[in-house]
Design a protein around this motif. Sequence first.
Motif, mmCIF file in Angstrom:
data_model
loop_
_atom_site.group_PDB
_atom_site.id
_atom_site.type_symbol
_atom_site.label_atom_id
_atom_site.label_comp_id
_atom_site.label_asym_id
_atom_site.label_seq_id
_atom_site.Cartn_x
_atom_site.Cartn_y
_atom_site.Cartn_z
ATOM 1 N N GLY A 10 0.846 -1.201 0.000
ATOM 2 C CA GLY A 10 0.000 0.000 0.000
ATOM 3 C C GLY A 10 0.875 1.242 0.000
ATOM 4 O O GLY A 10 1.545 1.522 0.988
ATOM 5 N N ALA A 14 0.344 6.390 4.531
ATOM 6 C CA ALA A 14 0.773 5.555 5.664
ATOM 7 C C ALA A 14 1.991 4.713 5.280
ATOM 8 O O ALA A 14 2.965 4.628 6.046
ATOM 9 C CB ALA A 14 -0.367 4.662 6.120
ATOM 10 N N GLU A 37 2.137 -1.670 -4.589
ATOM 11 C CA GLU A 37 0.919 -0.862 -4.717
ATOM 12 C C GLU A 37 0.074 -1.431 -5.850
ATOM 13 O O GLU A 37 0.578 -1.665 -6.940
ATOM 14 C CB GLU A 37 1.298 0.605 -5.006
ATOM 15 N N GLN A 38 -1.224 -1.618 -5.573
ATOM 16 C CA GLN A 38 -2.089 -2.223 -6.601
ATOM 17 C C GLN A 38 -2.339 -1.301 -7.793
ATOM 18 O O GLN A 38 -2.661 -1.767 -8.882
ATOM 19 C CB GLN A 38 -3.412 -2.650 -5.984
ATOM 20 N N GLY A 44 -2.219 6.735 -2.813
ATOM 21 C CA GLY A 44 -3.484 6.321 -2.212
ATOM 22 C C GLY A 44 -4.561 7.393 -2.300
ATOM 23 O O GLY A 44 -4.775 8.005 -3.353
ATOM 24 N N LEU A 45 -5.216 7.639 -1.164
ATOM 25 C CA LEU A 45 -6.353 8.565 -1.154
ATOM 26 C C LEU A 45 -5.941 10.020 -1.324
ATOM 27 O O LEU A 45 -6.791 10.877 -1.503
ATOM 28 C CB LEU A 45 -7.152 8.404 0.146
ATOM 29 N N PHE A 81 -1.645 -7.182 -3.908
ATOM 30 C CA PHE A 81 -1.426 -8.226 -2.913
ATOM 31 C C PHE A 81 -2.652 -9.140 -2.913
ATOM 32 O O PHE A 81 -3.783 -8.669 -2.923
ATOM 33 C CB PHE A 81 -1.230 -7.628 -1.509
ATOM 34 N N THR A 101 -2.945 -0.738 3.634
ATOM 35 C CA THR A 101 -3.832 -0.808 2.472
ATOM 36 C C THR A 101 -5.058 0.104 2.591
ATOM 37 O O THR A 101 -5.902 0.110 1.691
ATOM 38 C CB THR A 101 -4.292 -2.266 2.244
ATOM 39 N N TYR A 319 -15.982 5.287 5.664
ATOM 40 C CA TYR A 319 -15.306 4.318 4.809
ATOM 41 C C TYR A 319 -15.119 3.017 5.591
ATOM 42 O O TYR A 319 -15.352 2.971 6.806
ATOM 43 C CB TYR A 319 -13.944 4.872 4.359
ATOM 44 N N TRP A 360 -4.974 3.711 7.907
ATOM 45 C CA TRP A 360 -6.415 3.475 8.089
ATOM 46 C C TRP A 360 -6.745 2.001 8.298
ATOM 47 O O TRP A 360 -7.701 1.683 8.976
ATOM 48 C CB TRP A 360 -7.175 4.040 6.886
ATOM 49 N N GLY A 367 -9.485 10.363 10.613
ATOM 50 C CA GLY A 367 -8.265 11.145 10.808
ATOM 51 C C GLY A 367 -7.677 11.613 9.507
ATOM 52 O O GLY A 367 -8.015 11.127 8.424
ATOM 53 N N LEU A 368 -6.815 12.596 9.653
ATOM 54 C CA LEU A 368 -6.229 13.272 8.497
ATOM 55 C C LEU A 368 -4.929 12.591 8.076
ATOM 56 O O LEU A 368 -4.408 11.714 8.776
ATOM 57 C CB LEU A 368 -5.981 14.734 8.843
ATOM 58 N N ILE A 369 -4.391 13.057 6.959
ATOM 59 C CA ILE A 369 -3.170 12.465 6.413
ATOM 60 C C ILE A 369 -2.053 12.524 7.455
ATOM 61 O O ILE A 369 -1.307 11.559 7.642
ATOM 62 C CB ILE A 369 -2.765 13.210 5.126
#
Length: 461
Positions: A10, A14, A37-38, A44-45, A81, A101, A319, A360, A367-369
């Motif tokens: 991921g 994070a 990473e997929q 990521g987000l 993964f 992830t 989420y 996450w 929570g924030l980044i």
Amino acid sequence: MTKLRLAIVGAGPAGIYAADILLKAERKFDVSIDLFEQLPAPYGLVRYGVAPDHPRIKGIINALRDVLDRGDIRIFGNVRFGVDITLDDLKHHYNAVIFSTGAVEDAPLDIPGIDLDGSYGAAEFVSWFDGHPDVPRTWPLEAESIAVIGNGNVALDVARMLAKHPEDLLPTEIPANVHEGLQQSPVTDVHVFGRRGPAQVKFTPLELRELGELNDVDMILADEDFDYDEASKAAVASNKQVMVIDRVLQHWRKRETGQASRRLHLHFYAKPLEVVDDGSGKVAAFRYERTRPDGQGGVEGTGEIREVPIQALYRAVGYFGSPLPGVPFDSRHGVIPNHEGKVLHPESNERVPGVYATGWIKRGPVGLIGHTKSDAMETISHVINDQADWWAPAEPEEEAVVALLESRGVAYTDLEGWHLLDQHEIALGEPQGRARIKVVPREEMVAISRAQPSGTGTPSA
Ligand SMILES: Cc1cc2nc3c(=O)[nH]c(=O)nc-3n(C[C@H](O)[C@H](O)[C@H](O)COP(=O)(O)OP(=O)(O)OC[C@H]3O[C@@H](n4cnc5c(N)ncnc54)[C@H](O)[C@@H]3O)c2cc1C
């Protein structure tokens, strides 16, 4: 010197922060990190969640890119993964793995009619407007009146993206198909519903204030929602954030409305009851029960049922993480069960050696980044101190995992590939004076990253 071969799954904030923190940490061993990473692109987000009209937050990508550009972390993009690489493979090649992830599913909202045609999860819509390669290119934007359920920042993002005029999004990095899609939208009214009162919302002031700055959109509030009880008055008086939110809302109440072609209504004290069917399986209305303050800072039902006619509904109620093959999962909370990032068996609570979590997927989608950084510090401290529990891989050599992916025909992308895609997107935006235009189809992202002409397929898949 001992060497830790670490896999991180991921490449959102994070995972990247975890790699960075480990590389900078005081330790008595060498480190070699591979980040899987997929998606063909990292971040990521931050790339696929944060709204395109939030360039300041999107700018965090620059800090994450600086970490990757140092060149001491290998990145394998387009590697999923559980499909392209498994836990057994990781045990064969690494001493430990950190899962970062994240969470990409919508949390459920269990009310009748939630599965009707025209009822959507916020996460799906966010993925669409942020150009995620795995969602359809088109989005049904046919509704004039839309409900958004939720009182957090994601609900505000969704409401803002639905209400904002598409030309006002042009300076951002929105993909071309998203701009085209939004141009077709006949929307006039977006209704945001929250169960509790204005003093209990989870929005942050900055994000709320933005709504009032939208061009040609009136903010509509109901006076009945501002008859505060003692608990709400106390919250406004004692909590700076609540005070600012109240001030913003009170300001909107006094503003003149009626000129704008679109309206954004904020409804408080509204408990979702049902998405009403039009008789043919489509969304026709949102039915809710009016609530009132219970004197303790919460709410209770009043028994008064109301209905607002709508043709589409988006639930933005949180989420939820997804399970990963072979990795423990807590299906109630949507996380990998863990203690401070050390993964645990769900039944016995015993430690799973060599397996860690962060971000996450470790603590849930709140929570924030910035919070993913402190998360990563905690997890990494355990990775460092757990040396006795690390796996003993049969093939720890760096080339061995490359050979494995190639033997499976996985068309992975690397850091150089990301640079190519990044430059390509920036170049696409340049003639139109835009920061970038995102490439959306996965095949095209992979082809550009692997320096292939588009449409010729992936090199080895
Ligand atoms: C709509 C929305 C708006 C937001 N806006 C803000 C904001 O304005 N400011 C702010 O500070 N925070 C914001 N956040 C929160 C922020 O995005 C998160 O705090 C942060 O992204 C969490 O980081 P993460 O690395 O744990 O997860 P993610 O960012 O989700 O990264 C996880 C990565 O893992 C990859 N992955 C998943 N499964 C696999 C697999 N099987 N194999 C390989 N890779 C996999 C994913 O593709 C992804 O790249 C927002 C979140 C959302 C949902």
